[in-house]
Design a protein around this motif. Structure first.
Motif, PDB file in Angstrom:
ATOM      1  N   MET A  10       0.833  -1.175   0.000  1.00  0.00           N
ATOM      2  CA  MET A  10       0.000   0.000   0.000  1.00  0.00           C
ATOM      3  C   MET A  10       0.881   1.242   0.000  1.00  0.00           C
ATOM      4  SD  MET A  10      -3.362  -0.463   2.226  1.00  0.00           S
ATOM      5  CE  MET A  10      -3.001  -1.589   3.517  1.00  0.00           C
ATOM      6  N   PHE A  11       0.383   2.278  -0.635  1.00  0.00           N
ATOM      7  CA  PHE A  11       1.083   3.542  -0.753  1.00  0.00           C
ATOM      8  C   PHE A  11       0.234   4.610  -0.071  1.00  0.00           C
ATOM      9  CE2 PHE A  11       1.822   7.500  -3.126  1.00  0.00           C
ATOM     10  CZ  PHE A  11       3.193   7.627  -2.947  1.00  0.00           C
ATOM     11  N   THR A  12       0.818   5.361   0.848  1.00  0.00           N
ATOM     12  CA  THR A  12       0.097   6.423   1.560  1.00  0.00           C
ATOM     13  C   THR A  12       0.605   7.764   1.067  1.00  0.00           C
ATOM     14  OG1 THR A  12      -0.093   4.998   3.475  1.00  0.00           O
ATOM     15  CG2 THR A  12      -0.504   7.317   3.822  1.00  0.00           C
ATOM     16  N   TYR A  13      -0.331   8.649   0.764  1.00  0.00           N
ATOM     17  CA  TYR A  13      -0.028   9.947   0.179  1.00  0.00           C
ATOM     18  C   TYR A  13      -0.779  11.005   0.965  1.00  0.00           C
ATOM     19  CZ  TYR A  13       0.067  13.529  -3.500  1.00  0.00           C
ATOM     20  OH  TYR A  13       0.244  14.677  -4.211  1.00  0.00           O
ATOM     21  N   GLU A  14      -0.140  12.106   1.298  1.00  0.00           N
ATOM     22  CA  GLU A  14      -0.771  13.181   2.056  1.00  0.00           C
ATOM     23  C   GLU A  14      -0.803  14.448   1.211  1.00  0.00           C
ATOM     24  OE1 GLU A  14       0.328  15.589   6.026  1.00  0.00           O
ATOM     25  OE2 GLU A  14       0.176  13.403   6.243  1.00  0.00           O
ATOM     26  N   THR A  15      -1.964  15.126   1.204  1.00  0.00           N
ATOM     27  CA  THR A  15      -2.113  16.327   0.393  1.00  0.00           C
ATOM     28  C   THR A  15      -3.046  17.325   1.073  1.00  0.00           C
ATOM     29  OG1 THR A  15      -2.677  17.158  -1.802  1.00  0.00           O
ATOM     30  CG2 THR A  15      -4.037  15.388  -0.959  1.00  0.00           C
ATOM     31  N   ALA A  16      -2.931  18.591   0.653  1.00  0.00           N
ATOM     32  CA  ALA A  16      -3.828  19.645   1.123  1.00  0.00           C
ATOM     33  C   ALA A  16      -4.622  20.235  -0.038  1.00  0.00           C
ATOM     34  CB  ALA A  16      -3.037  20.734   1.823  1.00  0.00           C
TER      35      ALA A  16
END
Length: 81
Positions: free
Chosen positions: A1-7
């Motif tokens: 799994m790949f976790t990505y954080e964005t605003a």
């Protein structure tokens, strides 16, 4: 799994639509590009400005398919003239 954080709200909307429709989404983070199905989109309520954590399940890489078979007439074109 790949976790990505964005605003970025537009990007979050794109991921939510992909998750709802069961489509694959592509994320480019630095030099890494991940394509897969969106598993979850979670908002971090305590963050200012609002931030979201997106989890993507990467798909296996597929070999590109040829759009159409090669021309069959070309090898015999010399015989016509």
């Amino acid at each position: 799994m790949f976790t990505y954080e964005t605003a970025d709200q537009k990007e979050v909307r794109r991921f939510r639509i992909a998750q709802f429709n069961g489509r694959m989404a592509t994320v480019k983070s630095g030099s890494e590009t991940v394509t897969g199905f969106v598993r979850s989109v979670l908002e971090q309520e305590s963050a200012i400005p609002p931030r979201w954590t997106i989890t993507i399940i990467p798909s296996a890489k597929e070999e590109p398919k040829a759009l159409r078979p090669g021309s069959r007439i070309r090898p015999f074109a010399e015989d016509l003239y």
